[in-house]
Design an enzyme around this catalytic site. Sequence first.
Site, PDB file in Angstrom:
ATOM      1  N   VAL A 119      -9.875 -25.823   5.788  1.00 48.85           N
ATOM      2  CA  VAL A 119     -10.936 -26.409   6.611  1.00 48.85           C
ATOM      3  C   VAL A 119     -10.741 -27.916   6.556  1.00 48.85           C
ATOM      4  O   VAL A 119     -10.738 -28.522   5.487  1.00 48.85           O
ATOM      5  CB  VAL A 119     -12.327 -26.008   6.076  1.00 48.85           C
ATOM      6  N   TYR A 134     -37.833 -17.136 -13.527  1.00 48.76           N
ATOM      7  CA  TYR A 134     -36.655 -16.320 -13.816  1.00 48.76           C
ATOM      8  C   TYR A 134     -35.399 -17.181 -13.953  1.00 48.76           C
ATOM      9  O   TYR A 134     -35.060 -17.963 -13.055  1.00 48.76           O
ATOM     10  CB  TYR A 134     -36.428 -15.275 -12.697  1.00 48.76           C
ATOM     11  N   GLY A 141     -22.080 -19.159 -15.076  1.00 49.22           N
ATOM     12  CA  GLY A 141     -21.571 -19.526 -13.752  1.00 49.22           C
ATOM     13  C   GLY A 141     -21.605 -18.339 -12.800  1.00 49.22           C
ATOM     14  O   GLY A 141     -22.098 -18.448 -11.661  1.00 49.22           O
ATOM     15  N   LEU A 170     -19.892 -22.991  -7.647  1.00 51.44           N
ATOM     16  CA  LEU A 170     -19.821 -24.352  -8.173  1.00 51.44           C
ATOM     17  C   LEU A 170     -20.317 -25.370  -7.152  1.00 51.44           C
ATOM     18  O   LEU A 170     -20.765 -26.456  -7.507  1.00 51.44           O
ATOM     19  CB  LEU A 170     -18.380 -24.675  -8.578  1.00 51.44           C
ATOM     20  N   LYS A 200     -18.243  -7.089 -23.388  1.00 47.71           N
ATOM     21  CA  LYS A 200     -18.802  -8.229 -24.124  1.00 47.71           C
ATOM     22  C   LYS A 200     -20.237  -7.870 -24.528  1.00 47.71           C
ATOM     23  O   LYS A 200     -21.099  -7.713 -23.672  1.00 47.71           O
ATOM     24  CB  LYS A 200     -18.804  -9.469 -23.220  1.00 47.71           C
ATOM     25  N   GLY A 243     -12.395 -18.939  -1.317  1.00 46.74           N
ATOM     26  CA  GLY A 243     -12.008 -17.597  -1.759  1.00 46.74           C
ATOM     27  C   GLY A 243     -11.834 -17.506  -3.258  1.00 46.74           C
ATOM     28  O   GLY A 243     -10.949 -16.805  -3.746  1.00 46.74           O
TER      29      GLY A 243
HETATM   30  P1  FAD Z   1     -13.478 -22.231  -6.977  1.00 45.60           P
HETATM   31  O1  FAD Z   1     -12.903 -21.227  -7.891  1.00 45.60           O
HETATM   32  O2  FAD Z   1     -13.127 -23.662  -7.204  1.00 45.60           O
HETATM   33  O3  FAD Z   1     -13.045 -21.824  -5.510  1.00 45.60           O
HETATM   34  C1  FAD Z   1     -13.116 -22.739  -4.438  1.00 45.60           C
HETATM   35  C2  FAD Z   1     -12.471 -22.105  -3.228  1.00 45.60           C
HETATM   36  O4  FAD Z   1     -12.663 -22.969  -2.116  1.00 45.60           O
HETATM   37  C3  FAD Z   1     -10.958 -21.881  -3.353  1.00 45.60           C
HETATM   38  O5  FAD Z   1     -10.625 -20.640  -2.792  1.00 45.60           O
HETATM   39  C4  FAD Z   1     -10.368 -23.003  -2.514  1.00 45.60           C
HETATM   40  O6  FAD Z   1      -9.107 -22.668  -1.967  1.00 45.60           O
HETATM   41  C5  FAD Z   1     -11.441 -23.088  -1.428  1.00 45.60           C
HETATM   42  N1  FAD Z   1     -11.421 -24.358  -0.727  1.00 45.60           N
HETATM   43  C6  FAD Z   1     -11.695 -25.586  -1.227  1.00 45.60           C
HETATM   44  N2  FAD Z   1     -11.532 -26.506  -0.258  1.00 45.60           N
HETATM   45  C7  FAD Z   1     -11.174 -25.839   0.868  1.00 45.60           C
HETATM   46  C8  FAD Z   1     -10.884 -26.221   2.200  1.00 45.60           C
HETATM   47  N3  FAD Z   1     -10.907 -27.497   2.581  1.00 45.60           N
HETATM   48  N4  FAD Z   1     -10.537 -25.264   3.081  1.00 45.60           N
HETATM   49  C9  FAD Z   1     -10.513 -23.967   2.720  1.00 45.60           C
HETATM   50  N5  FAD Z   1     -10.796 -23.546   1.486  1.00 45.60           N
HETATM   51  C10 FAD Z   1     -11.117 -24.467   0.568  1.00 45.60           C
HETATM   52  N6  FAD Z   1     -18.550 -18.923 -15.342  1.00 45.60           N
HETATM   53  C11 FAD Z   1     -18.865 -17.824 -16.023  1.00 45.60           C
HETATM   54  O7  FAD Z   1     -19.670 -17.021 -15.557  1.00 45.60           O
HETATM   55  N7  FAD Z   1     -18.295 -17.568 -17.238  1.00 45.60           N
HETATM   56  C12 FAD Z   1     -17.438 -18.415 -17.832  1.00 45.60           C
HETATM   57  O8  FAD Z   1     -16.914 -18.119 -18.905  1.00 45.60           O
HETATM   58  C13 FAD Z   1     -17.132 -19.632 -17.168  1.00 45.60           C
HETATM   59  N8  FAD Z   1     -16.305 -20.534 -17.715  1.00 45.60           N
HETATM   60  C14 FAD Z   1     -16.090 -21.709 -17.062  1.00 45.60           C
HETATM   61  C15 FAD Z   1     -15.344 -22.703 -17.678  1.00 45.60           C
HETATM   62  C16 FAD Z   1     -15.153 -23.932 -17.053  1.00 45.60           C
HETATM   63  C17 FAD Z   1     -14.391 -25.018 -17.733  1.00 45.60           C
HETATM   64  C18 FAD Z   1     -15.674 -24.142 -15.746  1.00 45.60           C
HETATM   65  C19 FAD Z   1     -15.468 -25.439 -15.042  1.00 45.60           C
HETATM   66  C20 FAD Z   1     -16.382 -23.138 -15.119  1.00 45.60           C
HETATM   67  C21 FAD Z   1     -16.616 -21.939 -15.768  1.00 45.60           C
HETATM   68  N9  FAD Z   1     -17.390 -20.942 -15.182  1.00 45.60           N
HETATM   69  C22 FAD Z   1     -17.711 -19.834 -15.880  1.00 45.60           C
HETATM   70  C23 FAD Z   1     -17.848 -21.051 -13.797  1.00 45.60           C
HETATM   71  C24 FAD Z   1     -16.928 -20.217 -12.913  1.00 45.60           C
HETATM   72  O9  FAD Z   1     -15.591 -20.598 -13.122  1.00 45.60           O
HETATM   73  C25 FAD Z   1     -17.288 -20.388 -11.454  1.00 45.60           C
HETATM   74  O10 FAD Z   1     -18.659 -20.168 -11.288  1.00 45.60           O
HETATM   75  C26 FAD Z   1     -16.545 -19.394 -10.605  1.00 45.60           C
HETATM   76  O11 FAD Z   1     -15.183 -19.404 -10.862  1.00 45.60           O
HETATM   77  C27 FAD Z   1     -16.779 -19.654  -9.157  1.00 45.60           C
HETATM   78  O12 FAD Z   1     -16.052 -20.725  -8.697  1.00 45.60           O
HETATM   79  P2  FAD Z   1     -16.121 -21.006  -7.136  1.00 45.60           P
HETATM   80  O13 FAD Z   1     -15.681 -19.797  -6.418  1.00 45.60           O
HETATM   81  O14 FAD Z   1     -17.476 -21.565  -6.829  1.00 45.60           O
HETATM   82  O15 FAD Z   1     -15.091 -22.204  -6.943  1.00 45.60           O
END
Ligand code: FAD
Length: 512
Positions: A196, A450, A359, A347, A75, A10
């Site tokens: 999970v 792309y 990202g 990610l 931006k 989430g």
């Molecule tokens: P996360 O935010 O890590 O979410 C993971 C989810 O999975 C959480 O809800 C967690 O609770 C859930 N989860 C994990 N394990 C379990 C489990 N076992 N059971 C149930 N739930 C679970 N992108 C940009 O576009 N612009 C930026 O400026 C930018 N800056 C960044 C800077 C840094 C340093 C980093 C590392 C990334 C950056 N990104 C940026 C990328 C961006 O942060 C991510 O693409 C975005 O936040 C999506 O993250 P996510 O949802 O994939 O993962």
Amino acid sequence: MVKSVTIVGGGTAGWMAASYLKAAFGDRLSVTLVESRRVPTIGVGEATFSTVRHFFDYLGLTEAEWMPSCSATYKLAIRFENWRAPGHHFYHPFERLRSVDGFPLTDWWLRNGPTGHFDKDSFLIASLCDANKSPRSLDGLLFEAPQEHKETRKRTTLSDQITQFPYAYHFDAALLASFLAKYAMARGVRRIQDDVLDVLLDEHGWIASIATREHGRLSSDLYVDCTGFRSILLNEALAEPFKSYQDTLPNDRAVTLRVPVPPSVEGLRPYTTATAMESGWIWTIPLRGRIGTGYVYASDYCDPEDAEQALRSFVGPACDGLEASHIGMRIGRSRNSWVKNCVAIGLSSGFVEPLESTGIFFIQHGIEQLVKHFPADGWRPETIASYNRAVAHCMDGVREFLVLHYRGAARADNAYWRDTKTRRIPDSLAERVEQWKVKPPDSQSVYPYYHGFEAYSYVAMLLGLGGIPLRAPAALELMDCAAAHREFTLVAETADRLLRNLPTQYEYFQRN
Ligand code: FAD
């Protein structure tokens, strides 16, 4: 028939996916999202790429509906500081280049630009950024940018490149996830807050169900892995290999701070800043009421304590007493992001460092491709392969563009920056760089698939970074440059008029 989807995770990826699937398929698809209360989201990801506008349009959301709830700002560009030399800066704007007699204005600038600043001479946005301007007038009208920057209320996607927008947004990632959670649940997404614990496979190795701590087993036709760097469905359970980009991109860690700052004209800058540092670079993202900042660095050259200290010195007293967050970054992509009945988005699929804020763009691209390839009539290997090709091309292309940032930066004053000049670069990029030395990048000579970036971005970066010299196409020597001079004058006059007429971003958000 795929009639049900379970999204695990989430964060930004999970809630963007849930919202988009509902916007696309409505009640014809059942969507469940499982998110852990214990595992935090990554907590960063606050600067976006200009295509993100299509995402909100697709959801049918106006800026007035979502921006205030997410502390969002405009931006218009990324301002690169110190990448060429200390004190030097340039803008990489979200603005396509004008062309004169078949050559982009920057080609003419290389022949005989009016000033030493390609960005101000060739783009309107550089001047707007210097003056902290809003891209909209107080009555909400978008500034008069060239050609394709037209507003549309149609549901557009990344394929509709004609509607490229001259700006993106900064927003608070946590607020956006909450906003989208409300949006998605109001449209029927079932939210389960639970962990999970296990992913159960059937005899063919497909995901049969996921085992949760409190809600037992959950099963659906398709699973979307949005579990962040853990990638517990795709990389862990299905054992899909992860291909690291670390051989070509050195940075693997970040330390971040959220710094409260009262909104002001100076503070509400309409751009992200990327400031080159000793062992990486620092981002500065202005939101309404705070900045997000972080130092992205290479652990081979800097340890976490030194990185935090460098970030604190950069920010100054405003960060006294604030807790920093340290993040290890997994740089690269899964060999395939869609395997069997599991698609990884966010990610868990892949990531390159956030230098060009890609990202969330990868998330948007992954979701759009999923909708385009949705297996509504069953599982076809060709569909899955086509999806995987699109995602791989997109990430590999962005990786190339980012490698160019380091290879192209004139800066080589310490071991870290010298490393960026000798580190491996993708073969295809090495060939392209040789070509660009005799003819600036154009649509025929940049990465061919792309990946969001067009030739003008490559030109802007190479002109700004200064380490790979460009020269004007020889043909311009034989051409009359009067029309190009008229165009440079038009850019300057239009910029002057906009500076007089547009409010600052601060003034704009006081009223809107
Ligand atoms: P996360 O935010 O890590 O979410 C993971 C989810 O999975 C959480 O809800 C967690 O609770 C859930 N989860 C994990 N394990 C379990 C489990 N076992 N059971 C149930 N739930 C679970 N992108 C940009 O576009 N612009 C930026 O400026 C930018 N800056 C960044 C800077 C840094 C340093 C980093 C590392 C990334 C950056 N990104 C940026 C990328 C961006 O942060 C991510 O693409 C975005 O936040 C999506 O993250 P996510 O949802 O994939 O993962």
